[in-house]
Design a protein around this motif. Structure first.
Motif, short mmCIF file in Angstrom:
data_model
loop_
_atom_site.label_atom_id
_atom_site.label_comp_id
_atom_site.label_asym_id
_atom_site.label_seq_id
_atom_site.Cartn_x
_atom_site.Cartn_y
_atom_site.Cartn_z
N ALA A 17 18.64 -5.53 -24.54
CA ALA A 17 17.55 -4.51 -24.38
C ALA A 17 18.52 -3.70 -23.45
CB ALA A 17 15.95 -4.75 -24.52
N ALA A 18 17.84 -2.66 -23.45
CA ALA A 18 17.95 -1.57 -22.53
C ALA A 18 17.16 -0.88 -22.07
CB ALA A 18 18.87 -1.15 -22.54
N ARG A 19 16.75 -0.96 -20.26
CA ARG A 19 15.80 0.10 -20.14
C ARG A 19 16.33 1.50 -19.62
NH1 ARG A 19 12.91 -0.09 -14.82
NH2 ARG A 19 11.22 1.31 -15.01
N LEU A 20 16.04 2.59 -19.64
CA LEU A 20 16.56 3.80 -19.28
C LEU A 20 15.45 4.49 -18.58
CD1 LEU A 20 18.05 3.44 -22.41
CD2 LEU A 20 19.36 4.46 -21.11
N ILE A 21 15.26 4.80 -17.02
CA ILE A 21 14.42 6.08 -17.13
C ILE A 21 15.02 7.42 -17.03
CG2 ILE A 21 13.15 6.98 -14.88
CD1 ILE A 21 12.91 3.67 -14.54
N GLY A 22 15.10 8.09 -17.69
CA GLY A 22 15.75 9.94 -17.42
C GLY A 22 16.66 9.98 -17.97
N ASP A 27 18.02 -0.75 -16.77
CA ASP A 27 18.21 -2.07 -16.27
C ASP A 27 18.98 -2.75 -17.93
OD1 ASP A 27 17.24 -4.89 -15.50
OD2 ASP A 27 15.93 -5.60 -15.81
N VAL A 28 19.70 -3.89 -17.62
CA VAL A 28 19.62 -4.51 -18.72
C VAL A 28 19.63 -5.85 -18.97
CG1 VAL A 28 22.63 -5.02 -18.59
CG2 VAL A 28 21.88 -4.08 -21.04
N LEU A 29 19.29 -6.20 -20.43
CA LEU A 29 19.40 -7.54 -20.55
C LEU A 29 20.66 -8.13 -21.53
CD1 LEU A 29 15.46 -8.34 -20.07
CD2 LEU A 29 17.49 -9.39 -18.42
N ILE A 30 21.05 -9.02 -21.67
CA ILE A 30 21.83 -9.39 -22.90
C ILE A 30 22.47 -11.01 -22.62
CG2 ILE A 30 24.30 -9.90 -23.80
CD1 ILE A 30 24.67 -7.28 -21.84
N ASP A 31 21.82 -11.85 -23.82
CA ASP A 31 21.83 -13.38 -24.52
C ASP A 31 23.34 -13.39 -23.73
OD1 ASP A 31 20.40 -15.27 -24.64
OD2 ASP A 31 20.11 -14.66 -27.18
N GLY A 32 23.20 -15.05 -23.45
CA GLY A 32 24.45 -15.89 -23.95
C GLY A 32 24.52 -17.16 -24.04
N VAL A 37 16.64 -18.85 -18.89
CA VAL A 37 16.07 -19.26 -18.07
C VAL A 37 14.61 -18.61 -19.11
CG1 VAL A 37 15.19 -18.35 -15.22
CG2 VAL A 37 16.85 -17.55 -16.55
N GLY A 38 13.56 -20.28 -18.32
CA GLY A 38 12.26 -20.28 -18.51
C GLY A 38 12.30 -21.90 -19.39
N THR A 39 14.13 -21.50 -20.19
CA THR A 39 13.88 -23.27 -21.21
C THR A 39 13.24 -24.69 -20.34
OG1 THR A 39 15.77 -21.86 -22.21
CG2 THR A 39 14.97 -24.95 -22.01
N ILE A 40 12.51 -24.79 -21.35
CA ILE A 40 11.75 -26.71 -20.36
C ILE A 40 12.02 -27.20 -21.17
CG2 ILE A 40 10.03 -27.24 -20.71
CD1 ILE A 40 8.02 -24.94 -19.93
N TYR A 41 12.92 -28.69 -20.42
CA TYR A 41 13.31 -29.81 -20.85
C TYR A 41 11.90 -30.85 -20.26
CZ TYR A 41 17.76 -27.22 -21.06
OH TYR A 41 18.86 -26.37 -21.04
N ARG A 42 12.31 -31.40 -22.02
CA ARG A 42 12.12 -33.16 -21.41
C ARG A 42 13.39 -33.43 -20.44
NH1 ARG A 42 11.23 -35.65 -25.99
NH2 ARG A 42 8.54 -34.81 -26.31
N PRO A 189 16.58 -11.81 -24.73
CA PRO A 189 16.42 -9.96 -24.58
C PRO A 189 15.26 -9.23 -24.97
CG PRO A 189 18.53 -10.66 -24.46
CD PRO A 189 17.56 -11.73 -25.57
N HIS A 190 15.62 -9.28 -26.56
CA HIS A 190 13.81 -8.61 -26.40
C HIS A 190 12.53 -8.80 -26.44
CE1 HIS A 190 16.70 -6.48 -30.01
NE2 HIS A 190 16.86 -7.27 -28.91
N GLN A 191 12.68 -10.71 -26.68
CA GLN A 191 10.91 -10.55 -25.82
C GLN A 191 11.19 -10.56 -24.37
OE1 GLN A 191 8.28 -12.24 -27.36
NE2 GLN A 191 7.02 -13.31 -26.62
N MET A 192 11.66 -10.36 -23.36
CA MET A 192 11.95 -10.20 -21.88
C MET A 192 11.20 -9.55 -22.02
SD MET A 192 12.31 -12.12 -19.93
CE MET A 192 13.54 -11.72 -18.67
N ALA A 193 11.82 -8.23 -22.28
CA ALA A 193 11.57 -6.49 -22.05
C ALA A 193 10.23 -5.96 -22.73
CB ALA A 193 12.69 -5.89 -23.62
#
Length: 339
Positions: A17-22, A27-32, A37-42, A189-193
């Motif tokens: 996902a990318a965010r552009l202004i003008g 910002d750019v978010l790329i999955d890997g 970040v945010g994953t929850i484990y037992r 990334p899409h959900q984060m956006a």
């Protein structure tokens, strides 16, 4: 047409996902391949680290490291959440302070209370939001933070968001017993956006959006260390194994104020470069020469620039050699520019 554009696409086979202004990439978010970040484990407590007050944990995605542990015994199951990206060869950083975060609401197990973002200043709006919060929360051990996006959000959507996060938090907290397991994945990334980029924007979801909107060309520029600045100045952003080195140069300007102007320009551009390149950890700025009396103005410019940035960054201060140091949380993987 909005001045802000959000593009949801894929890059190198990964969701992005990318965010552009003008038209400028902000910002750019790329999955890997690494755990999000945010994953929850037992997780299962493995072995303590003497002298560091921490403990290694066993998770389905490899070892994790938890700081400031008390009363935790090897073999014990506990809930933890990934807080950042692990450096190569190191354990995942995790915390026991779970956050269930969405566009409007953050639910906080073990930290009861109802809170509203201080960015929402209108008293009438705060009163309405508090009524929504009270109607959706039944007390107990779950806390709630209503985010700044609630200022313009639809009341029904906010209430629905709270309910969804409360249900998810209750289900996860109730599932604390058992072997190591992934309980929830962090947002992609899409959900984060959708969650984080809440300003009015044109949203482009068609395949090939990165190329059509010039995102690929701007990402390609991030593959080199050189960053042009105003007035002919420049800086070089170069990751090393130990730290991120930033070198600021005045270029062809030989006036007495050249160094100061170059450093101010670098301060204003630095958060964007670190964000786009996915860089964190220790950052050392080798600034252009300037008088000590100008340091305060540089610090003010740097502080103002990072105040607008979502990344968690500590402005540490000056070294005896005249360098300036920062510490930035590794909350995303370093950008790998396709060749």
């Amino acid at each position: 047409m909005s001045r802000e554009t959000i593009v949801l696409d894929h890059l190198g086979g990964h969701e992005a996902a990318a965010r552009l202004i003008g038209g400028r990439l902000e910002d750019v978010l790329i999955d890997g391949a690494a755990p999000r970040v945010g994953t929850i484990y037992r997780a299962i407590a493995d072995r303590p680290v003497k002298g560091q007050g921490g403990m290694f944990l066993r998770t389905p995605d490899g070892p994790a490291f938890l700081r400031q542990v008390r009363g935790l015994a090897p073999g014990q199951a506990l809930l933890v959440q990934v807080t950042g990206q692990a450096e190569p060869g190191k354990a995942l950083p995790v915390t026991q302070k779970l956050l269930f975060k969405s566009r409007y609401a953050i639910v906080t197990p073990g930290a009861p209370g109802l809170n509203i973002s201080r960015a929402i200043r209108d008293d009438d709006r705060r009163d309405v939001l508090m009524q929504i919060a009270r109607s959706e929360m039944d007390g107990g051990d779950l806390g709630l933070i209503l985010r700044s996006s609630c200022a313009e959000g639809d009341d029904d959507a906010i209430a629905e968001d709270i309910r969804a996060m409360v249900d998810l938090a209750a289900a996860v907290v109730a599932d604390a017993a058992g072997d190591a397991e992934v309980l929830t994945q962090g947002d992609g990334p899409h959900q984060m956006a959708w969650r984080e980029w809440t300003a009015p924007a044109d949203v482009i979801t068609e395949a090939g959006g990165f190329e059509a909107e010039g995102v690929l060309d701007q990402i390609a520029l991030l593959g080199v260390a050189h960053v042009p600045l105003s007035g002919g100045a420049s800086m070089y952003v170069e990751p090393t194994r130990a730290l991120i080195a930033v070198d600021v140069n005045t270029g062809g300007d030989t006036s007495p104020a050249a160094g100061h102007k170059a450093n101010i320009a670098a301060a204003r551009e630095l958060p964007r470069q670190l964000r786009l390149r996915g860089l964190g950890g220790q950052i050392t700025l080798d600034l252009a020469p300037m008088a000590k009396k100008d340091r305060r103005q540089f610090e003010d410019a740097l502080r103002a620039a990072f105040r607008q940035d979502t990344g968690e960054t500590a402005l540490v201060g000056w070294t005896p050699l005249g360098h300036y140091e920062l510490q930035r949380k590794r909350d995303r993987a370093p950008l790998e520019v396709p060749q």
